[in-house]
Write a protein that holds these residues in place. Sequence first.
Motif, mmCIF file in Angstrom:
data_model
loop_
_atom_site.group_PDB
_atom_site.id
_atom_site.type_symbol
_atom_site.label_atom_id
_atom_site.label_comp_id
_atom_site.label_asym_id
_atom_site.label_seq_id
_atom_site.Cartn_x
_atom_site.Cartn_y
_atom_site.Cartn_z
ATOM 1 N N ALA A 199 8.544 -5.322 -0.889
ATOM 2 C CA ALA A 199 8.698 -5.071 0.542
ATOM 3 C C ALA A 199 10.049 -5.596 1.029
ATOM 4 C CB ALA A 199 7.556 -5.712 1.326
ATOM 5 N N LEU A 240 12.837 -3.319 -0.054
ATOM 6 C CA LEU A 240 12.917 -2.195 0.885
ATOM 7 C C LEU A 240 13.682 -2.587 2.144
ATOM 8 C CD1 LEU A 240 9.490 -0.317 1.245
ATOM 9 C CD2 LEU A 240 11.697 0.684 0.667
ATOM 10 N N SER A 247 17.349 -1.074 3.324
ATOM 11 C CA SER A 247 17.516 -0.361 4.592
ATOM 12 C C SER A 247 18.608 -1.013 5.432
ATOM 13 C CB SER A 247 16.194 -0.304 5.355
ATOM 14 O OG SER A 247 15.764 -1.585 5.773
ATOM 15 N N GLN A 265 12.220 3.035 -2.319
ATOM 16 C CA GLN A 265 11.171 3.864 -1.727
ATOM 17 C C GLN A 265 10.308 4.498 -2.815
ATOM 18 O OE1 GLN A 265 12.422 6.196 2.034
ATOM 19 N NE2 GLN A 265 14.363 5.820 0.978
ATOM 20 N N LEU A 278 6.269 3.589 -3.187
ATOM 21 C CA LEU A 278 5.233 4.591 -2.988
ATOM 22 C C LEU A 278 4.449 4.858 -4.264
ATOM 23 C CD1 LEU A 278 7.105 7.147 -0.707
ATOM 24 C CD2 LEU A 278 5.358 5.486 -0.037
ATOM 25 N N TRP A 333 1.877 1.483 -2.688
ATOM 26 C CA TRP A 333 1.184 2.133 -1.588
ATOM 27 C C TRP A 333 -0.066 2.849 -2.089
ATOM 28 C CZ3 TRP A 333 0.227 1.883 3.227
ATOM 29 C CH2 TRP A 333 -0.327 2.958 3.928
ATOM 30 N N CYS A 349 -1.559 -1.622 0.922
ATOM 31 C CA CYS A 349 -0.786 -1.838 -0.292
ATOM 32 C C CYS A 349 -1.528 -2.732 -1.272
ATOM 33 C CB CYS A 349 0.550 -2.496 0.034
ATOM 34 S SG CYS A 349 1.623 -1.461 1.039
ATOM 35 N N THR A 391 5.367 -5.570 4.496
ATOM 36 C CA THR A 391 5.507 -4.132 4.261
ATOM 37 C C THR A 391 5.652 -3.382 5.575
ATOM 38 O OG1 THR A 391 4.349 -4.144 2.135
ATOM 39 C CG2 THR A 391 4.314 -2.092 3.386
ATOM 40 N N MET A 424 8.638 -0.975 6.305
ATOM 41 C CA MET A 424 8.409 0.448 6.568
ATOM 42 C C MET A 424 9.030 0.874 7.888
ATOM 43 S SD MET A 424 4.481 1.051 5.300
ATOM 44 C CE MET A 424 4.097 1.386 3.569
ATOM 45 N N TRP A 450 7.061 6.869 7.255
ATOM 46 C CA TRP A 450 6.958 5.427 7.073
ATOM 47 C C TRP A 450 6.293 4.771 8.282
ATOM 48 C CZ3 TRP A 450 7.452 3.251 2.532
ATOM 49 C CH2 TRP A 450 8.224 3.877 1.545
ATOM 50 N N ARG A 498 2.512 5.284 7.906
ATOM 51 C CA ARG A 498 1.936 4.344 6.931
ATOM 52 C C ARG A 498 1.800 2.954 7.548
ATOM 53 N NH1 ARG A 498 6.205 6.903 3.662
ATOM 54 N NH2 ARG A 498 5.245 8.626 2.502
ATOM 55 N N ALA A 499 2.829 2.515 8.242
ATOM 56 C CA ALA A 499 2.787 1.192 8.860
ATOM 57 C C ALA A 499 1.640 1.088 9.857
ATOM 58 C CB ALA A 499 4.119 0.897 9.549
#
Length: 406
Positions: free
Chosen positions: A116, A119, A123, A141, A145, A149, A156, A179, A183, A195, A198-199
């Motif tokens: 996490a 990620l 970003s 990513q 995934l 995920w 997760c 996470t 995300m 994303w 998902r969050a």
Amino acid sequence: MSVWPTSPAHHRWLDQHSRDLLAFGRRTADPGGGARWLGDDGAPEPERPVSALISSRMTHVYGIGALLGVPGAGRIAAQAMAGLTGRLRDPRHGGWFSAVAADGTPEPGKSCYDHAFVLLAASTGVQAGLPGAADLLTAAQEVFLDRFWDESAGLCADTWDTAFTTLDDYRGINANMHTVEAMLSVASVTGDHAWIARAVRICRFVVSAAEAHQWRIPEHYDAAWQPLPDYHRERPDDPFKPYGATIGHGLEWSRLLLHAASAPRVGESSWLTTAARELFARAVADGWDVDGQPGFVYTTDWTGRPVVRDRMHWVAAEGINAAAALYAYTREPSYAQWYRTWWDYADAYLIDHDRGSWFHQLDASNTPAATVWPGKADLYHAFQATLGARVPLWPMLATAVDEHLA
């Protein structure tokens, strides 16, 4: 009287404190790639391995420093990120090692918590224009995934073995919490709203679980996502998986729910904002100034009785940002007062006015301690506390800094 979360004078102080923290941590960059754990005086601790967690956090922090126009911050961010594109990356099985020793030996296992933060770092690196960050984000990513995920659960998984062949039965909220931050940050940078969806699924599970437990968040679960309320009862001060309810996570989730509610295409969001208020209120009632000394206790049992009374710096930092977020959302004066109260506490007890940065752990009498968090490992929580009141709830931090403070 000025309201601190919106006061230009206070914002000038926050900006200076941001830069003071960045100056303290300048020695974190390792020549071989990655970022090192810092000691009390900001010097790297060479006996500790280079870790994905510290390298990711410092990539994130110094990437934002570069966006703030701090000379040298981009170089430090790039060197920290070089650990993620180099020795911390597993060329055989994919993903990232949690840590690599000086002799090149990796720590076994692959954790959602670390991935996490990779990620998040990637970003921020893209937002800051770090060379190679776009490729790192694409790879992060894909691994996330593919390996962590769980689409059917909307949550997760936690920990694999090194080869990604055996998944541990433990499931945890701490990794899912970070996470959500990652995300939403990826969505802010890339514009990929999947994303966000998902969050929000993770947030819905946590809100439901917290509401069923009087807004204390069950942290530990089995493979079927059934809670394990007695997990680590014999190790109550574990730095990542402590027993009971973790006060700081109630505060951190409060803020993250408001970020999620402010994201695009979320739809009806009153359940998120109501939960943000409730989690904040429970954390304050259970954790703040409850044992005769100022400060937040670390954990409580399921009735709200303190278990570990030490004060961790990150809890106060998250309290500051949760109060700023709730004030930004509601404009209710009580949140501004909590914000000011906790900055005053940080100034009195947590900020090391002699050597810099924040003491990472205090005992129950607010004296510096080192049983759980020795040294001043990284800048992540303290640095983010200097930014929350200065940017909107959406987009997430790196993008918001680029758009509003750069």
